[in-house]
Design an enzyme around this catalytic site. Structure first.
Site, PDB file in Angstrom:
ATOM      1  N   PRO A   4       0.826  -1.209   0.000  1.00 27.21           N
ATOM      2  CA  PRO A   4       0.000   0.000   0.000  1.00 27.21           C
ATOM      3  C   PRO A   4       0.860   1.259   0.000  1.00 27.21           C
ATOM      4  O   PRO A   4       1.885   1.320   0.671  1.00 27.21           O
ATOM      5  CB  PRO A   4      -0.808  -0.099   1.282  1.00 27.21           C
ATOM      6  CG  PRO A   4      -0.428  -1.353   1.952  1.00 27.21           C
ATOM      7  CD  PRO A   4       0.561  -2.089   1.122  1.00 27.21           C
ATOM      8  N   GLU A   5       0.439   2.247  -0.782  1.00 20.65           N
ATOM      9  CA  GLU A   5       1.177   3.499  -0.903  1.00 20.65           C
ATOM     10  C   GLU A   5       0.307   4.639  -0.370  1.00 20.65           C
ATOM     11  O   GLU A   5      -0.714   4.381   0.263  1.00 20.65           O
ATOM     12  CB  GLU A   5       1.576   3.697  -2.380  1.00 20.65           C
ATOM     13  CG  GLU A   5       2.374   2.518  -2.924  1.00 20.65           C
ATOM     14  CD  GLU A   5       2.697   2.615  -4.420  1.00 20.65           C
ATOM     15  OE1 GLU A   5       2.845   3.728  -4.933  1.00 20.65           O
ATOM     16  OE2 GLU A   5       2.797   1.547  -5.065  1.00 20.65           O
ATOM     17  N   ARG A  17      13.013  -4.045  -8.337  1.00 20.92           N
ATOM     18  CA  ARG A  17      11.550  -3.932  -8.457  1.00 20.92           C
ATOM     19  C   ARG A  17      11.170  -3.962  -9.938  1.00 20.92           C
ATOM     20  O   ARG A  17      11.846  -3.370 -10.774  1.00 20.92           O
ATOM     21  CB  ARG A  17      11.038  -2.614  -7.847  1.00 20.92           C
ATOM     22  CG  ARG A  17      11.563  -2.296  -6.457  1.00 20.92           C
ATOM     23  CD  ARG A  17      10.962  -3.181  -5.402  1.00 20.92           C
ATOM     24  NE  ARG A  17       9.518  -3.025  -5.281  1.00 20.92           N
ATOM     25  CZ  ARG A  17       8.936  -2.078  -4.541  1.00 20.92           C
ATOM     26  NH1 ARG A  17       9.652  -1.189  -3.907  1.00 20.92           N
ATOM     27  NH2 ARG A  17       7.615  -2.032  -4.450  1.00 20.92           N
ATOM     28  N   LYS A  19       3.647   6.341   3.960  1.00 23.16           N
ATOM     29  CA  LYS A  19       2.847   5.111   3.896  1.00 23.16           C
ATOM     30  C   LYS A  19       2.419   4.646   5.286  1.00 23.16           C
ATOM     31  O   LYS A  19       1.977   3.513   5.451  1.00 23.16           O
ATOM     32  CB  LYS A  19       3.671   4.008   3.213  1.00 23.16           C
ATOM     33  CG  LYS A  19       4.105   4.336   1.788  1.00 23.16           C
ATOM     34  CD  LYS A  19       4.998   3.229   1.250  1.00 23.16           C
ATOM     35  CE  LYS A  19       5.624   3.623  -0.082  1.00 23.16           C
ATOM     36  NZ  LYS A  19       6.613   2.632  -0.537  1.00 23.16           N
TER      37      LYS A  19
END
Ligand code: ZN
Length: 269
Positions: free
Chosen positions: A2-3, A259, A58
């Site tokens: 989650p950002e 990533r 976050k």
């Protein structure tokens, strides 16, 4: 993970549900998810009201009556559910905060955590975070100043929480797509016009993410129709091999800083 938009969405929805409500019970099923002795944690948190919920990057901060704060970071795989015991998803619960018949369930808190701190400790903990994207003082000039001091791949900088707080893998990809810039590009090769575009796209995309409830898979509560609405609005994130909505080319991926990075090789320069 989650950002900013996901956590902002959680904050907004949870405020309606639990702000000014009394925590009637605390259940710790996984001691590693908290930072102090479970009995002390329980003693400090139980019978407290949550007087406010704030977000920083976050993280969510649950402010208690007794000046203590719960600092939540969901990390990879963490999420929350609010509801009664019968509505609860059939998942392992690491921590449960009760508000009478309703409970706030913390699920998938493996890398994530719910830590108890004083205000001073919190400030120290979060002192390395960069500016909030929507802070009025974080102007385009401030952004240009900060990015001017950076080198290397654009994507790596956007993910750097000390550069800007709250952006992760999904939104960095979407911001670069909207700005028409490859996330693999070296910052030194991006001109001021494109840097300003990045700033505007950052605000647009994060705002759109919040407005549409972020991309989390699971609703926060049973009738929650908002959470996860951004999922099918992603233009490049998780769309490897699919066609670009802007130019029809095939979306590709590249690994940057370990990533997976998604972009359109044609309309992102
Ligand atoms: Zn394209």
């Amino acid at each position: 993970m989650p950002e900013l938009p996901e956590m902002e969405n959680y904050k907004n929805l949870l405020k309606e549900k639990i702000a000014n409500h009394l925590i009637t019970d605390v259940q710790i099923n996984r001691e590693k998810s908290i930072n102090i002795n479970p009995d002390l944690f329980k003693k400090t948190v139980q019978h407290q009201r949550i007087i406010d919920i704030k977000r920083r990057g976050k993280h969510l901060l649950f402010q208690l009556q007794n000046e203590q704060r719960l600092l939540l970071h969901l990390m990879l795989g963490g999420w929350m559910f609010f509801g009664t015991e019968s509505e609860k998803p059939k998942r392992t619960i690491q921590v449960r905060l009760s508000f009478g018949q309703n409970h706030l369930y913390f699920i998938g808190l493996r890398l994530g955590y719910l830590h108890l701190y004083s205000q001073t400790q919190i400030e120290k903990k979060l002192s390395d975070l960069g500016p909030e994207p929507f802070d009025p003082e974080f102007t385009v000039n401030e952004f240009l100043k900060r990015i001017g001091a950076k080198h290397g791949r654009l994507k790596t900088t956007l993910l750097d929480q000390s550069f800007i707080a709250g952006i992760g893998n999904c939104y960095s990809a979407e911001i670069c797509f909207q700005a028409g810039i490859k996330p693999t590009k070296d910052i030194d090769d991006i001109n001021d016009g494109d840097r300003s575009k990045l700033y505007n796209s950052m605000k647009n995309i994060l705002q759109e993410g919040i407005k549409n409830g972020g991309y989390m898979d699971n609703p926060l509560f049973q009738e929650d129709m908002l959470t996860g609405g951004f999922n099918n609005r992603c233009q490049v994130y998780d769309r490897e091999g699919q066609l670009c909505n802007r130019c029809g080319s095939t979306i590709v991926t590249e690994v940057i800083s370990s990533r997976k990075t998604f972009y359109c090789p044609n309309c992102q320069k």
